[in-house]
Design a protein around this motif. Structure first.
Motif, PDB file in Angstrom:
ATOM      1  N   LEU A 128       0.866  -1.171   0.000  1.00  0.00           N
ATOM      2  CA  LEU A 128       0.000   0.000   0.000  1.00  0.00           C
ATOM      3  C   LEU A 128       0.910   1.230   0.000  1.00  0.00           C
ATOM      4  CD1 LEU A 128      -3.024  -0.797   2.318  1.00  0.00           C
ATOM      5  CD2 LEU A 128      -2.614  -1.386  -0.062  1.00  0.00           C
ATOM      6  N   SER A 143       2.226   2.252   3.324  1.00  0.00           N
ATOM      7  CA  SER A 143       2.700   1.230   4.254  1.00  0.00           C
ATOM      8  C   SER A 143       4.109   1.571   4.721  1.00  0.00           C
ATOM      9  CB  SER A 143       2.695  -0.141   3.577  1.00  0.00           C
ATOM     10  OG  SER A 143       3.527  -0.118   2.434  1.00  0.00           O
ATOM     11  N   ARG A 145       5.562   8.077   1.709  1.00  0.00           N
ATOM     12  CA  ARG A 145       4.617   7.512   0.748  1.00  0.00           C
ATOM     13  C   ARG A 145       5.338   7.158  -0.562  1.00  0.00           C
ATOM     14  NH1 ARG A 145       1.230   8.787  -3.520  1.00  0.00           N
ATOM     15  NH2 ARG A 145      -0.666   7.554  -3.477  1.00  0.00           N
ATOM     16  N   ARG A 147       1.894   4.795  -6.112  1.00  0.00           N
ATOM     17  CA  ARG A 147       1.063   3.608  -6.321  1.00  0.00           C
ATOM     18  C   ARG A 147       1.439   2.973  -7.659  1.00  0.00           C
ATOM     19  NH1 ARG A 147      -4.189   2.176  -4.339  1.00  0.00           N
ATOM     20  NH2 ARG A 147      -3.987   3.953  -2.935  1.00  0.00           N
ATOM     21  N   ASP A 180      -0.204  -8.480   0.255  1.00  0.00           N
ATOM     22  CA  ASP A 180      -0.258  -7.027   0.240  1.00  0.00           C
ATOM     23  C   ASP A 180       0.187  -6.482   1.588  1.00  0.00           C
ATOM     24  OD1 ASP A 180      -1.540  -5.883  -2.393  1.00  0.00           O
ATOM     25  OD2 ASP A 180      -2.471  -7.823  -1.987  1.00  0.00           O
ATOM     26  N   LEU A 185       0.397  -4.079   4.455  1.00  0.00           N
ATOM     27  CA  LEU A 185      -0.359  -2.992   5.072  1.00  0.00           C
ATOM     28  C   LEU A 185       0.580  -2.048   5.816  1.00  0.00           C
ATOM     29  CD1 LEU A 185      -3.495  -4.837   6.543  1.00  0.00           C
ATOM     30  CD2 LEU A 185      -3.080  -4.042   4.230  1.00  0.00           C
ATOM     31  N   LEU A 202      -7.845  -4.387  -3.049  1.00  0.00           N
ATOM     32  CA  LEU A 202      -6.981  -5.559  -3.033  1.00  0.00           C
ATOM     33  C   LEU A 202      -7.650  -6.615  -3.921  1.00  0.00           C
ATOM     34  CD1 LEU A 202      -5.599  -5.940   0.593  1.00  0.00           C
ATOM     35  CD2 LEU A 202      -4.828  -4.514  -1.288  1.00  0.00           C
ATOM     36  N   ASP A 239      -5.079   7.962   0.391  1.00  0.00           N
ATOM     37  CA  ASP A 239      -5.085   6.645  -0.236  1.00  0.00           C
ATOM     38  C   ASP A 239      -6.191   5.808   0.384  1.00  0.00           C
ATOM     39  OD1 ASP A 239      -2.749   6.319  -2.130  1.00  0.00           O
ATOM     40  OD2 ASP A 239      -1.759   7.200  -0.386  1.00  0.00           O
ATOM     41  N   ASP A 294      -7.773   2.228   0.258  1.00  0.00           N
ATOM     42  CA  ASP A 294      -7.575   0.878  -0.238  1.00  0.00           C
ATOM     43  C   ASP A 294      -8.580  -0.070   0.411  1.00  0.00           C
ATOM     44  OD1 ASP A 294      -5.037   0.600  -2.094  1.00  0.00           O
ATOM     45  OD2 ASP A 294      -4.636   2.161  -0.620  1.00  0.00           O
TER      46      ASP A 294
END
Lengths: 239, 239, 239, 239, 239, 239
Positions: free
Chosen positions: A66, A69, A73, A76, A117, A119, E66, E115, E117
């Protein structure tokens, strides 16, 4: 000596939370300290085109972070229009590691995709992803068994992963972000429950490492992987 | 036992041909048997944007295969519009390996790009690329020295690479394509002239490998890399 | 008058080296002086989808330049994620030129792809590519004949190409890079062995050219193409 | 003999409608029979980055076809995510052709972009685009003069284009779609008002063409371009 | 009548969990029943290039799901190389909705990226994203205030969103997935704390809706948004 | 009060010119004042893959702006390699709006694509596109009927669209570019001939709008859409 105060051979708290989300056949939140990776296993009853009619299935993985995460930042990947080299490298590693414990004939002509993924990232995301993906895979296989879709057990072993490295001249186990960004050597190790190596990827960031350092790191890894496998079992991952 | 009739610890004929093309500051054809990789080193007097004003340079690598360098024609990456994961993984590996022997401060605010293009593939293209790129890098650095553009020597060591693996149960050195496609374990090893590891990437394709097998492979690699370094020197690569 | 000291109607040394690499059905290194293009012909027993079931085959071409084939390094097209307009223009030209001498019905439902990759560029890469691709195509067709896969000869003629131009007011033959970058007009001419035109592409870079200049350039081209065809034959390219 | 009943050396009705849309500095609908191309000239007071500070301007072109400008709907290039090779080839041709009549120093550090968008296609879209773009360019230059932004006239000549070809064995002028799809040879010719060639692009689709056929086609082209230039002037395109 | 047994004007349980992850300046898990969206707010001290020197900041949003947040696995957008139209539509909606309550001059020359998600999808992901992003934005603004980076309060109101629709002929509030996939009309409504509309997006899926149905839906939305705003406050989102 | 001098509830001159181009089954130039959109309807006898064998057809739309349809030149989407979010949003809106008046079973297993290309933009391009696309769709359906390809009428209603907004505090009808760029609220409304809503998309640009303002805008829209539908009929669009 370690910023976190951990002993040289001490893992961060490791935890696997099953059924973290509802839709997937397997869904596991893997935590290595503050590193949190959501691993889902999705069964697709269609095999990839190049395997059609060959009597075998496939296991593959995708990895993502993400955007926030991380400490700062990151752009994306979907918005940039492509996955970075690092992302592809990691998802190929996860896929190979999981396939190493799957009998693809026994799986039958279907595909399981492991989505990992991140987080929250604090070092070791790829190793947490592998260990968590294994637990999710177990749940997906259990689902197939329960539905009577597989006859033989497709799982032929278990798999877990951990990082080791040389930090301020000392081999240490399970590097967090602060350690990782300063480490001279970083090595990711994937092993099975027979104590054999599935993957070994060592990189000298600062100075090259010697055979004896390699040896010490392998010992640490073996210890750490044993403890992680215990947590996987404690989470109830028995396909 | 090996399809080629080679001994277990025998390299294919290794050759580095300098000045293979004319325009680049370094241009080397690296051959490991039938594997032929053209490695060029290009000096760019501009540093990448994120290094501007930091007093350091950069060394990076790109890798490609000509579409019919392989047994069956592969799609051209430029036509498909993206590089495969494998390509990115390899070019990142080459870049890291070369940077491990460069003092980026001594290089100054400039970039050297190593382009490794496979003319013919028969296994081991990434290891031939690393060893050949080092020779090309030496020539580029010699060019900089001669032009008076660097004061201190940016090269702080030499680097070479080789693959080892487990083939039909035996550890072997420098796998060719037939061996590679059948090997149970495949490991690429990058070392410096001090005998230390820069990169170690081992993958179990068929069955996981044990610590003693790892040990035997490391011995083979060390022997092979010593011989490859001798060929690099014989080619006259002394920056 | 020419930087190279060549006469106005003098080609650079032209050479075609067959079997330059091993895997392809045809593999030719085409050299026009310092310009070196590796041309491979790959047979694919599948026809492109839009020709399926039509009883005909297809011949197509792809073109690329190694990043440091040029004086200054060019960005790698695979890394940038797309082929430049110039690249596409050239590969379309090569494909059309080769198809002009192939009977696609006689070829049968299969495709031959000609990959033309520039190892070193010194002007005239597209004309060297066409002439070299023809030799590679001959070898691929010979391969098909030998394997009994074609009954009638798919080759209905031979093809070669050369550039002409106006340089410092004079029409000249086979421009090298220094001439090309200064030329007022640049024309690429593709002819068959009957002395007829397959392609004619003339561009006024500096000042427009007159009918009499066109006439003089055509005479030079005809002479040059005759000599190149002699080299093609000398290389043994008789399908 | 021609499907349209035209004489061998007869153009379709050619028309240039200025001010077809309102926002652009030049906006011309170019019609060659049923072929209709909207050509706009847009002045941008910024020069492209690679020309910054060089005291010169730039003229460039982009080309597109509306998806249903053709008999069958073509995929939209914006939706497919890339321009076809043919599109790039054409827009490069238009750009070169227009630059051949512009003094880029006199234009000053600004850029003019010619957008040529085909509303309806019936053969000869690239030649109509070039002739129409010239008229739009004249209007944009007149706009710059009127605003006092240029001192010397940047236009050093005029330019027009037409296609010729061999159809059923006969050279003909200005091919429409039915002729074009059947022609053995297709040649696009761009000339200036001094009767000299700017571009000459001939392609043998079916059988190669001979020198005498080339000669006949050049005569037809010269006649046609003269008539098209008269229409350009009649439309009032005097910068 | 509703599959969930909810009353026509009944929201699902709505919850906002602040500080769900650690690195972001704001990090909120927004839950509308089983729909779970992780919303982070990231402060970037650089403004986008087109705002440089204008004395204002910017607020923008990105949205993603996701792959296995949904009943069936969806392809990963990063792997496909582009964001779908739906994704872009939603992230533009979120950005506009949040900017409607921000004084960009008071924010100063910096950018906040939201963001959103989706970890688990069960209908209403875009409305949960807007309401959650507002809470994250509040925390990011509080962070800026605390650091003394803003003088005036950049927040000029609060914002929340909910969906309404016509399901089996009846207007209902806050559709879940089963309702949404069957609804005849689906409307997303974004309002501020003054009871005014920021966005209104209604789509007739099955049959067009009449003015009186619109009226009834607006009443439901107003009620729902009031309750959601109460939850936002309860979560402590007071910048 | 309006820059154009129009009354608050006054449309710009609206005109639909059928058969604007020749190849498409429907081709309409829709004009709302200076806004000009070319709408073509293309029948494809193949259904999209995901509808194969389901006994239904599909209606879809694509939208584009010519680069210089706007006051300042916009980058060409085909050259940039992707469609903007705004473009995708609009083409999805057009597609949904048209499908709302089509019986897809009656259409049969074929697809109609509506291409809406803006030749000149002066506000309201998406609403002009919807109204024009409906007229083009009628012509395409008439074409299918005439050819005996459909038995039942696939058209179950008619559709038109208009924008309304709050400009300097007053609700107004059919905003042109100058009004649109200054408006506080902008709402696009799509209705059918039964006076019901198909789409309603309202966005507060400056300040949020209240229920009574919404009410006034709906009244304006209803009036405007009635007048536009009269023009659609006057143009003869009766499938």
């Amino acid at each position: 000596m370690r910023p976190s105060g951990r002993a040289i051979d001490e893992l961060r708290p490791v935890r696997f939370t099953r059924n973290f989300t509802e839709h997937a056949e397997g869904s596991v939140l893997a935590e290595y300290g503050k590193t949190r990776v959501l691993c889902t296993a999705s069964v697709d009853e269609r095999t990839p085109p190049w395997l059609k009619g060959k009597g075998r299935g496939w296991v593959t993985a995708e990895y993502g972070m993400l955007p926030r995460s991380t400490h700062d930042r990151m752009p994306r990947e979907a918005a940039r229009g492509k996955q970075q080299g690092r992302t592809q490298e990691i998802q190929r590693l996860i896929g190979r590691s999981l396939r190493a414990v799957v009998n693809l004939e026994a799986l039958g002509e279907r595909q399981i995709t492991l989505d990992c993924d991140v987080l929250q990232a604090d070092g070791g995301t790829r190793t947490a992803a592998i260990s968590g993906a294994y637990v999710a895979l177990c749940d997906a296989v259990a689902h197939l068994k329960k539905a009577g879709l597989v006859r033989r057990d497709p799982l032929i072993g278990s798999v877990a992963a951990v990082s080791v490295g040389i930090y301020r001249g000392h081999p240490i186990l399970d590097l967090d972000y602060r350690e990782d960004s300063e480490a001279e050597t970083d090595m990711n190790i994937v092993m099975n429950d027979a104590g054999a190596f599935i993957e070994l990827q060592g990189t000298a960031e600062g100075h090259a490492f010697h055979k004896n350092e390699l040896q010490e790191m392998l010992v640490l890894a073996e210890k750490g992987i044993g403890e992680i496998m215990a947590e996987q079992q404690a989470a109830g991952s028995t396909a």
